[in-house]
Design a protein around this motif. Structure first.
Motif, PDB file in Angstrom:
ATOM      1  N   ARG A  32      14.166 -18.896   7.518  1.00  0.00           N
ATOM      2  CA  ARG A  32      13.641 -18.144   8.666  1.00  0.00           C
ATOM      3  C   ARG A  32      12.136 -18.377   8.809  1.00  0.00           C
ATOM      4  O   ARG A  32      11.629 -18.564   9.910  1.00  0.00           O
ATOM      5  N   VAL A  36      10.048 -20.044  11.924  1.00  0.00           N
ATOM      6  CA  VAL A  36       8.901 -19.420  12.605  1.00  0.00           C
ATOM      7  C   VAL A  36       7.707 -20.360  12.588  1.00  0.00           C
ATOM      8  O   VAL A  36       7.001 -20.493  13.600  1.00  0.00           O
ATOM      9  N   TRP A  41       7.236 -17.093  16.872  1.00  0.00           N
ATOM     10  CA  TRP A  41       8.048 -15.877  16.743  1.00  0.00           C
ATOM     11  C   TRP A  41       8.919 -15.569  17.954  1.00  0.00           C
ATOM     12  O   TRP A  41       9.868 -14.780  17.854  1.00  0.00           O
ATOM     13  N   ASP A  43      11.379 -16.688  19.701  1.00  0.00           N
ATOM     14  CA  ASP A  43      12.838 -16.778  19.685  1.00  0.00           C
ATOM     15  C   ASP A  43      13.500 -15.853  18.670  1.00  0.00           C
ATOM     16  O   ASP A  43      14.728 -15.726  18.676  1.00  0.00           O
ATOM     17  N   TYR A  44      12.714 -15.208  17.825  1.00  0.00           N
ATOM     18  CA  TYR A  44      13.301 -14.491  16.696  1.00  0.00           C
ATOM     19  C   TYR A  44      13.051 -12.981  16.683  1.00  0.00           C
ATOM     20  O   TYR A  44      13.896 -12.233  16.214  1.00  0.00           O
ATOM     21  N   TRP A  48      16.240 -10.807  15.319  1.00  0.00           N
ATOM     22  CA  TRP A  48      16.327 -10.384  13.927  1.00  0.00           C
ATOM     23  C   TRP A  48      16.090  -8.886  13.811  1.00  0.00           C
ATOM     24  O   TRP A  48      15.411  -8.275  14.640  1.00  0.00           O
TER      25      TRP A  48
END
Length: 121
Positions: A32, A36, A41, A43-44, A48
């Motif tokens: 992860r 990144v 960041w 897209d996450y 998450w």
């Protein structure tokens, strides 16, 4: 009344994750963090969980993001102690100053750095 078997929650207090489970968690966190580093960041963060974002931010030493999430080193380490050592093991690690969890993150950070260097070199 249902014929379903009653849930026995007792095992949750005594369950201790295995070394393989801890290794898998570390591998996931490192993957992860690499994602990144590659993609940022955007897209996450919305995909998450807050705990996953905080763990990756802590691994990447992104204090500003942790502050934005209202997290700090102690909260991240405490959260991960439970995942790493189970309920009773986490309590022992917390009482000892979270040294086991800090060492686990140090290993993850070293793996991340090695993999980042390998990707760049």
């Amino acid at each position: 009344m249902s014929d379903a078997e009653r849930i026995n929650w007792d095992h949750l207090e005594t369950r201790q994750p295995t070394d393989a489970e801890r290794d898998a968690l570390r591998a996931d966190l490192v993957e992860r963090a690499l994602a990144v580093r590659r993609n940022g960041w955007d897209d996450y963060r919305s995909v998450w969980t807050s705990g996953e974002v905080a763990g990756v931010a802590y691994l990447l030493e992104e204090g500003d993001l942790l502050e934005e999430l209202d997290e700090h080193e102690g909260s991240v380490l405490t959260r991960f102690a439970g995942d790493l050592y189970g309920f009773k093991g986490a309590r022992k690690d917390i009482e000892a100053g979270l040294v086991g969890t800090q060492a686990w993150f140090a290993t993850a950070r070293a793996e991340l750095d090695a993999r980042s260097s390998g990707a760049n070199g």
